[in-house]
Design a protein around this motif. Structure first.
Motif, PDB file in Angstrom:
ATOM      1  N   UNK A 163      29.140 -16.267 -15.276  1.00  0.00           N
ATOM      2  CA  UNK A 163      27.824 -17.428 -15.022  1.00  0.00           C
ATOM      3  C   UNK A 163      28.743 -18.524 -15.025  1.00  0.00           C
ATOM      4  N   UNK A 164      27.658 -18.401 -13.147  1.00  0.00           N
ATOM      5  CA  UNK A 164      28.539 -19.984 -12.816  1.00  0.00           C
ATOM      6  C   UNK A 164      27.758 -21.411 -13.681  1.00  0.00           C
ATOM      7  N   UNK A 165      28.613 -22.383 -13.624  1.00  0.00           N
ATOM      8  CA  UNK A 165      28.959 -23.587 -14.047  1.00  0.00           C
ATOM      9  C   UNK A 165      28.447 -24.250 -13.621  1.00  0.00           C
ATOM     10  N   UNK A 166      29.657 -24.593 -12.141  1.00  0.00           N
ATOM     11  CA  UNK A 166      28.921 -25.633 -10.980  1.00  0.00           C
ATOM     12  C   UNK A 166      29.915 -25.314  -9.774  1.00  0.00           C
ATOM     13  N   UNK A 167      29.327 -26.189  -9.226  1.00  0.00           N
ATOM     14  CA  UNK A 167      30.011 -25.950  -7.534  1.00  0.00           C
ATOM     15  C   UNK A 167      30.647 -27.693  -7.076  1.00  0.00           C
ATOM     16  N   UNK A 168      31.933 -27.118  -6.768  1.00  0.00           N
ATOM     17  CA  UNK A 168      32.799 -28.715  -6.861  1.00  0.00           C
ATOM     18  C   UNK A 168      32.675 -27.982  -4.875  1.00  0.00           C
ATOM     19  N   UNK A 169      32.175 -28.827  -4.242  1.00  0.00           N
ATOM     20  CA  UNK A 169      32.256 -29.137  -2.329  1.00  0.00           C
ATOM     21  C   UNK A 169      33.515 -29.988  -1.694  1.00  0.00           C
ATOM     22  N   UNK A 170      34.798 -29.995  -2.446  1.00  0.00           N
ATOM     23  CA  UNK A 170      35.469 -30.387  -1.932  1.00  0.00           C
ATOM     24  C   UNK A 170      36.778 -29.603  -2.808  1.00  0.00           C
ATOM     25  N   UNK A 171      38.225 -30.572  -2.295  1.00  0.00           N
ATOM     26  CA  UNK A 171      39.323 -29.618  -3.440  1.00  0.00           C
ATOM     27  C   UNK A 171      39.004 -29.583  -5.395  1.00  0.00           C
ATOM     28  N   UNK A 172      39.725 -29.149  -5.810  1.00  0.00           N
ATOM     29  CA  UNK A 172      38.903 -29.359  -7.484  1.00  0.00           C
ATOM     30  C   UNK A 172      40.168 -29.880  -8.052  1.00  0.00           C
ATOM     31  N   UNK A 173      40.049 -29.960  -8.858  1.00  0.00           N
ATOM     32  CA  UNK A 173      41.084 -30.175 -10.839  1.00  0.00           C
ATOM     33  C   UNK A 173      42.235 -28.983 -10.737  1.00  0.00           C
ATOM     34  N   UNK A 174      41.675 -28.004 -10.371  1.00  0.00           N
ATOM     35  CA  UNK A 174      42.229 -26.435 -11.069  1.00  0.00           C
ATOM     36  C   UNK A 174      43.396 -26.234 -10.069  1.00  0.00           C
ATOM     37  N   UNK A 175      42.030 -26.496  -8.982  1.00  0.00           N
ATOM     38  CA  UNK A 175      43.626 -26.142  -7.601  1.00  0.00           C
ATOM     39  C   UNK A 175      44.662 -26.594  -7.241  1.00  0.00           C
TER      40      UNK A 175
END
Length: 397
Positions: A281-293
């Motif tokens: 299930x998609x929670x959200x989209x982050x259009x940028x680098x991400x904390x998990x990355x």
């Protein structure tokens, strides 16, 4: 270790003539937090100059950028001056007004494009886009009044989650509704006139796919990253995630398809819930680098931030291969400073541990101040390493 499964490319030959921004040019960045800081570090390593624009001064990005401009995003005269001073613009913060993006776009290229940001900076628009295009999302309802909220709770049942339509992150702007009687308090608590009610997902775990797409259509991803949260804030991330091949393939394919559909240029993250049956299930989209990355910043041949530089400037994407079989990252929040200056020497008890601080001077509780990474051959071991290193930072009385 080969380039698969961490590296996957798709090239659109129709876009090969798009502009290349060469080293020595200036990259403009809207936003000035830690994501922009790590982007600026990678950009300067590659010979680019960096100009950051945000309402603040002495920011994490500004401390390492060549130029820091302080201005309101709706000060379009200042935005125009900024855009004229750079060769290309990107973002480390997606909640930038559309008028700001339109103004900048008159004078230089802007990546990712404004339509992507318009969709993803608002939960309702994002969920409507995903749902109408057949992507897996939680059931949701648009809420504009207490009457609509009561109707939505009746339809979706309890528990359910009420979220502001825009400008929410790290659990801010959301409230859990455990019974219909909670509705009025929940709506008052989020303090917004427009909201989204989501049906509750009984998920097994949370994962993300951090990926990048170039202006030539290349696509690259870092596999599936497993994430654990504490008080709605990301606590620890690690690769490889403990998911099946089917789940892995579906998650990375959704990321690729979304990047293609958006005609995306830059680094992108898709957050997922994984159910007990390993449905996504998609929670959200982050259009940028991400904390998990952040676990790519050092342990990967090409970090998510370098990929953003490459994509934004029209360069080929780099290898997403990790240099070790397992990598973990733990966030450092301001709480770590509650008992005094952290014990940095103690944290480095193992040579595989690295810490990255963001240059913030006010360590408030729940504020992201830095992160710790570790790489090795066993995922359980590296997760324990970063957790132990963080624990060792805190002075004991």
């Amino acid at each position: 270790m080969g380039t698969e499964p961490f590296n996957s490319f798709l090239v659109n030959r129709d876009n090969l003539s798009m502009k290349v921004i060469h080293p020595g040019s200036t990259i403009g960045v809207f936003g000035s937090g830690q994501l922009g800081r790590m982007f600026a570090i990678e950009a300067r390593k590659m010979g680019y100059r960096v100009h950051t624009f945000s309402p603040d001064t002495d920011t994490p990005t500004g401390q390492v950028a060549d130029v820091e401009t302080s201005g309101d995003y709706v000060d379009l005269e200042k935005v125009e001056t900024f855009a004229k001073s750079v060769d290309v613009v990107t973002f480390e913060f997606e909640n930038v007004p559309s008028s700001t993006i339109e103004t900048a776009g008159k004078f230089c290229e802007v990546h990712p494009n404004g339509s992507v940001l318009h969709t993803t900076q608002n939960r309702l628009r994002e969920k409507q886009f995903l749902s109408s295009n057949g992507y897996p999302v939680a059931p949701f309802r648009h809420v504009r009044s207490i009457e609509e909220l009561r109707d939505a709770v009746s339809e979706l049942g309890c528990p359910s989650i009420l979220k502001t339509a825009g400008f929410g992150y790290d659990g801010k702007g959301q409230s859990k509704i455990n019974s219909p009687s909670d509705a009025e308090e929940a709506l008052a608590g989020i303090g917004d006139s427009e909201a989204v009610l989501e049906g509750f997902i009984d998920f097994e775990k949370e994962v993300s796919v951090v990926c990048a797409r170039s202006n030539k259509g290349e696509f690259a991803h870092y596999g599936v990253i497993e994430n654990s949260h504490l008080d709605h804030i990301l606590d620890v991330s690690f690769v490889p995630a403990a998911v099946s091949e089917r789940c892995y393939s579906e998650a990375t394919e959704i990321a690729r398809t979304l990047a293609e559909q958006f005609n995306y240029v830059g680094t992108l993250c898709i957050e997922f819930f994984v159910t007990s049956d390993e449905d996504l299930i998609i929670n959200e989209i982050a259009p940028r680098p991400h904390n998990s990355g952040h676990l790519t910043f050092g342990p990967a041949i090409t970090s998510q931030f370098e990929q953003q530089v490459r994509a934004t400037c029209g360069l080929p994407l780099g290898s997403t291969e990790f240099t070790s079989a397992a990598v973990a990252m733990a966030n450092l929040l301001g709480d770590v400073w509650a008992s005094g200056e952290p014990l940095w020497t103690e944290a480095l008890f193992d040579q595989r541990i690295k810490f990255h601080l963001y240059g913030k001077t006010n360590p408030r509780p729940k504020r992201k101040m830095g992160h710790i990474t570790a790489a090795g051959n066993d995922v359980k071991e590296v997760v324990e390493l970063v957790r132990n290193a963080r624990k060792r930072l805190i002075p004991t009385t």
